[in-house]
Design a protein around this motif. Structure first.
Motif, PDB file in Angstrom:
ATOM      1  N   THR A  93      -7.156   5.101  -4.489  1.00  0.00           N
ATOM      2  CA  THR A  93      -6.012   5.851  -5.011  1.00  0.00           C
ATOM      3  C   THR A  93      -6.447   7.260  -5.368  1.00  0.00           C
ATOM      4  O   THR A  93      -7.580   7.465  -5.820  1.00  0.00           O
ATOM      5  CB  THR A  93      -5.414   5.156  -6.259  1.00  0.00           C
ATOM      6  OG1 THR A  93      -4.464   6.041  -6.870  1.00  0.00           O
ATOM      7  CG2 THR A  93      -6.485   4.825  -7.268  1.00  0.00           C
ATOM      8  N   PRO A  94      -5.581   8.258  -5.186  1.00  0.00           N
ATOM      9  CA  PRO A  94      -5.937   9.635  -5.570  1.00  0.00           C
ATOM     10  C   PRO A  94      -5.890   9.854  -7.070  1.00  0.00           C
ATOM     11  O   PRO A  94      -6.138  10.961  -7.539  1.00  0.00           O
ATOM     12  CB  PRO A  94      -4.864  10.474  -4.865  1.00  0.00           C
ATOM     13  CG  PRO A  94      -3.674   9.565  -4.772  1.00  0.00           C
ATOM     14  CD  PRO A  94      -4.253   8.183  -4.550  1.00  0.00           C
ATOM     15  N   LEU A  95      -5.621   8.809  -7.836  1.00  0.00           N
ATOM     16  CA  LEU A  95      -5.443   8.943  -9.270  1.00  0.00           C
ATOM     17  C   LEU A  95      -6.744   8.863 -10.062  1.00  0.00           C
ATOM     18  O   LEU A  95      -6.743   9.045 -11.276  1.00  0.00           O
ATOM     19  CB  LEU A  95      -4.484   7.857  -9.783  1.00  0.00           C
ATOM     20  CG  LEU A  95      -3.040   7.983  -9.292  1.00  0.00           C
ATOM     21  CD1 LEU A  95      -2.276   6.701  -9.567  1.00  0.00           C
ATOM     22  CD2 LEU A  95      -2.356   9.156  -9.969  1.00  0.00           C
ATOM     23  N   GLY A  96      -7.859   8.572  -9.386  1.00  0.00           N
ATOM     24  CA  GLY A  96      -9.123   8.395 -10.083  1.00  0.00           C
ATOM     25  C   GLY A  96      -9.480   9.538 -11.022  1.00  0.00           C
ATOM     26  O   GLY A  96      -9.764   9.310 -12.204  1.00  0.00           O
ATOM     27  N   ALA A 120       0.829  -1.206   0.000  1.00  0.00           N
ATOM     28  CA  ALA A 120       0.000   0.000   0.000  1.00  0.00           C
ATOM     29  C   ALA A 120       0.863   1.255   0.000  1.00  0.00           C
ATOM     30  O   ALA A 120       0.580   2.225  -0.715  1.00  0.00           O
ATOM     31  CB  ALA A 120      -0.934  -0.004   1.215  1.00  0.00           C
ATOM     32  N   ARG A 121       1.950   1.230   0.792  1.00  0.00           N
ATOM     33  CA  ARG A 121       2.832   2.392   0.834  1.00  0.00           C
ATOM     34  C   ARG A 121       3.534   2.601  -0.504  1.00  0.00           C
ATOM     35  O   ARG A 121       3.699   3.731  -0.960  1.00  0.00           O
ATOM     36  CB  ARG A 121       3.848   2.239   1.965  1.00  0.00           C
ATOM     37  CG  ARG A 121       3.284   2.520   3.349  1.00  0.00           C
ATOM     38  CD  ARG A 121       4.386   2.661   4.375  1.00  0.00           C
ATOM     39  NE  ARG A 121       5.122   1.413   4.562  1.00  0.00           N
ATOM     40  CZ  ARG A 121       4.799   0.486   5.466  1.00  0.00           C
ATOM     41  NH1 ARG A 121       3.741   0.667   6.246  1.00  0.00           N
ATOM     42  NH2 ARG A 121       5.525  -0.610   5.606  1.00  0.00           N
ATOM     43  N   ARG A 122       3.941   1.511  -1.144  1.00  0.00           N
ATOM     44  CA  ARG A 122       4.601   1.646  -2.427  1.00  0.00           C
ATOM     45  C   ARG A 122       3.633   2.184  -3.487  1.00  0.00           C
ATOM     46  O   ARG A 122       3.984   3.030  -4.302  1.00  0.00           O
ATOM     47  CB  ARG A 122       5.197   0.309  -2.871  1.00  0.00           C
ATOM     48  CG  ARG A 122       6.497  -0.025  -2.157  1.00  0.00           C
ATOM     49  CD  ARG A 122       7.346  -0.943  -3.019  1.00  0.00           C
ATOM     50  NE  ARG A 122       6.713  -2.239  -3.214  1.00  0.00           N
ATOM     51  CZ  ARG A 122       6.992  -3.321  -2.493  1.00  0.00           C
ATOM     52  NH1 ARG A 122       7.893  -3.253  -1.534  1.00  0.00           N
ATOM     53  NH2 ARG A 122       6.390  -4.469  -2.736  1.00  0.00           N
ATOM     54  N   ASN A 123       2.409   1.679  -3.469  1.00  0.00           N
ATOM     55  CA  ASN A 123       1.412   2.198  -4.410  1.00  0.00           C
ATOM     56  C   ASN A 123       1.157   3.686  -4.173  1.00  0.00           C
ATOM     57  O   ASN A 123       1.007   4.464  -5.119  1.00  0.00           O
ATOM     58  CB  ASN A 123       0.103   1.422  -4.271  1.00  0.00           C
ATOM     59  CG  ASN A 123       0.175   0.041  -4.905  1.00  0.00           C
ATOM     60  OD1 ASN A 123       0.964  -0.193  -5.821  1.00  0.00           O
ATOM     61  ND2 ASN A 123      -0.635  -0.884  -4.411  1.00  0.00           N
ATOM     62  N   GLU A 124       1.120   4.065  -2.911  1.00  0.00           N
ATOM     63  CA  GLU A 124       0.911   5.473  -2.580  1.00  0.00           C
ATOM     64  C   GLU A 124       2.078   6.325  -3.093  1.00  0.00           C
ATOM     65  O   GLU A 124       1.882   7.422  -3.628  1.00  0.00           O
ATOM     66  CB  GLU A 124       0.762   5.635  -1.066  1.00  0.00           C
ATOM     67  CG  GLU A 124       0.467   7.059  -0.620  1.00  0.00           C
ATOM     68  CD  GLU A 124       0.333   7.175   0.888  1.00  0.00           C
ATOM     69  OE1 GLU A 124       0.256   8.312   1.377  1.00  0.00           O
ATOM     70  OE2 GLU A 124       0.313   6.120   1.568  1.00  0.00           O
ATOM     71  N   GLY A 125       3.298   5.818  -2.915  1.00  0.00           N
ATOM     72  CA  GLY A 125       4.467   6.549  -3.404  1.00  0.00           C
ATOM     73  C   GLY A 125       4.474   6.673  -4.913  1.00  0.00           C
ATOM     74  O   GLY A 125       4.771   7.735  -5.461  1.00  0.00           O
TER      75      GLY A 125
END
Length: 517
Positions: free
Chosen positions: A192-195, A28-33
């Protein structure tokens, strides 16, 4: 351009870590990064195409009626923009590669990971097509874009290769396949904030129809997913993006040893200018040239007290209303908070001797921290001690100001690294300074660290020369160490491609890299 230094902050400590077995929290942290890095790259790409759209004189919407030849300044502006645009594309390629490799591992790729991977693809694809749309009308622009980009080591015909990659049916097919996979897993979109970015980029791609054969390739989407997607890679980007994807951002990777930093310290005087390069950081994204960072060596109170104790400076201090004729008294009186913080040891007990502008603003830091790099050079202004003292005094005035992510020298409220050096040393009424010529990048007047070296090289042994070389420690990644180098190597260093590490020739061993070297 924004995001110059954001890329070296926390997101990359996550996104650039080596692949390993990970817990759900780690993943989850890697995806966030990765998501944070993608958004920053997207912002840089968006800024680039927005600038292009506003410069109809450079990028006309239609082919001019008469064939034109760009001026040298116009050609340079086009090349600079192309180089920065490719930087962001390279960073996204690295993210795409990391995400794709993790997506093929066990357990199967989850919806959040797919969303981040899809966002990396969409951002590359969408802004590549926008760039092509804005750049392709005028043959004169295409000719310039196909010239070699020496700053990042691109050969000729790079733009033609770029177009072939992004206008190829394989890219359209990969988009169709990823779109189908993402549509089937949208349940976790809010994770994800990418939506919003994904939806906007999807709409752009489907609306423009520039991805050739989109509808037809939908029939083959399943086959493309099974095959792992397109194998087409922009050749000039492959080695760089692979290296980015493998880079480990962590302390202890720098080629300058503690002994070399100590040797450098012995040569420095207050007012010297440091130029630094870190191969293992992605802080070079968006910045032109080999040298990305500059800092100002101010020494500690004892060094300044001894160096600035001259009759000329004592006489000047009297005009400043200072009692005791000590430069330190003037600093303390005029900038009490900055002076107090400049005298406090850091966490490792090292005294602050550097003032520099970094992502968190203009700060004091130790030489041990600032010079922990792969290549470092020190320059000494050709000024009197009084003029240097006045520049050091001016640098204290900038302490605490935020970093200028717009990289614009026209404002004083925020500063970038070279702007701090430039404005501390520029000529003002009553004092002589260093007046480097500014260049224009994305419509903003700037001085890059690389152009400081370029100016030094081009004005060597002429009346226009502004600085002298004190030391040059040249990092050699294959040898695993920095090596003290000579004047000629330093003069030529500004000509190196930005990703010099990929083409650097092996150097002869010069002893083991011990702390005392």
């Amino acid at each position: 351009m924004r995001a110059f230094w954001i890329l070296v902050l926390s997101c990359f400590f996550l996104a650039c870590a080596p692949a390993r077995a990970a817990s759900a929290d780690d993943e989850a942290r890697r995806n966030e990064g990765e998501a944070a890095a993608i958004l920053k790259a997207r912002e840089g790409l968006a800024d680039s195409v927005t600038y292009m759209a506003g410069r109809m004189d450079l990028f006309p919407a239609h082919a001019p009626e008469k064939m034109r030849v760009l001026t040298s300044s116009q050609s340079q502006e086009v090349r600079d923009l192309w180089g920065r645009f490719l930087d962001y594309q390279l960073m996204l390629d690295a993210s795409w590669r990391r995400l794709s490799e993790r997506g093929q591992q066990e357990p199967p790729e989850d919806a959040t990971h797919l969303a981040v991977r899809y966002a990396a693809f969409l951002t590359r694809y969408r802004y590549a097509l926008e760039f092509i749309r804005l750049a392709d009308a005028d043959p004169a622009v295409r000719i310039v874009l196909n010239e070699p980009v020496t700053e990042i080591g691109l050969p000729g015909r790079s733009y033609a290769d770029f177009k072939f990659r992004f206008l190829h049916v394989a890219m359209a097919g990969e988009f169709a396949a990823l779109s189908a996979s993402y549509a089937a897993s949208r349940g976790d979109e809010k994770a994800t904030p990418l939506g919003p970015a994904i939806r906007e980029d999807e709409r752009y791609l489907w609306r423009t129809g520039r991805a050739h054969g989109l509808v037809n390739t939908l029939r083959n989407a399943g086959q493309i997913v099974q095959e792992g997607g397109s194998k087409l890679i922009f050749p000039a980007q492959k080695g760089i993006s692979e290296w980015m994807g493998q880079t480990r951002v962590a302390s202890g990777d720098f080629l300058m040893s503690a002994g070399q930093i100590a040797a450098l310290h012995a040569k420095l005087r207050p007012g010297d200018i440091l130029l630094e390069r870190r191969e293992w950081y992605l802080s070079n994204i968006g910045l032109p040239g080999f040298w990305p960072h500059a800092a100002l060596y101010i020494g500690d109170a004892q060094e300044r007290g001894a160096y600035f104790d001259t009759p000329e400076i004592r006489a000047w201090l009297k005009t400043q209303g200072v009692t005791g004729e000590r430069f330190e008294t003037l600093l303390q009186t005029r900038y009490p908070r900055a002076y107090r913080l400049a005298g406090q040891p850091g966490e490792a007990g090292a005294m602050p001797r550097i003032i520099e502008a970094v992502g968190k603003g203009v700060i004091f830091t130790s030489l041990e921290h600032s010079a922990a790099a792969d290549s470092v050079a020190a320059l000494r202004p050709r000024l009197s001690r009084l003029e240097v003292a006045q520049a050091v005094l001016k640098s204290f005035d900038y302490f605490g100001r935020p970093y200028d992510f717009d990289f614009d020298f026209r404002t004083d409220g925020q500063l970038v690294c070279t702007e701090l050096v430039f404005k501390s040393y520029r000529t003002e009424k009553g004092r002589r300074g260093l007046d480097w010529p500014l260049s224009v990048i994305a419509g903003r007047p700037v001085l890059t660290a690389n152009n400081i070296v370029r100016h030094f090289d081009e004005t060597w042994e002429t009346p226009a020369q502004l600085v002298d070389l004190v030391a040059f420690f040249d990092g050699h990644a294959r040898a695993g160490q920095a090596q003290e180098s000579d004047l000629e190597s330093f003069r030529a260093s500004w000509r190196r491609p930005k990703w010099h590490i990929l083409v650097q020739e092996p150097q002869p061993e010069q002893g083991s890299r011990q702390e005392g070297n």
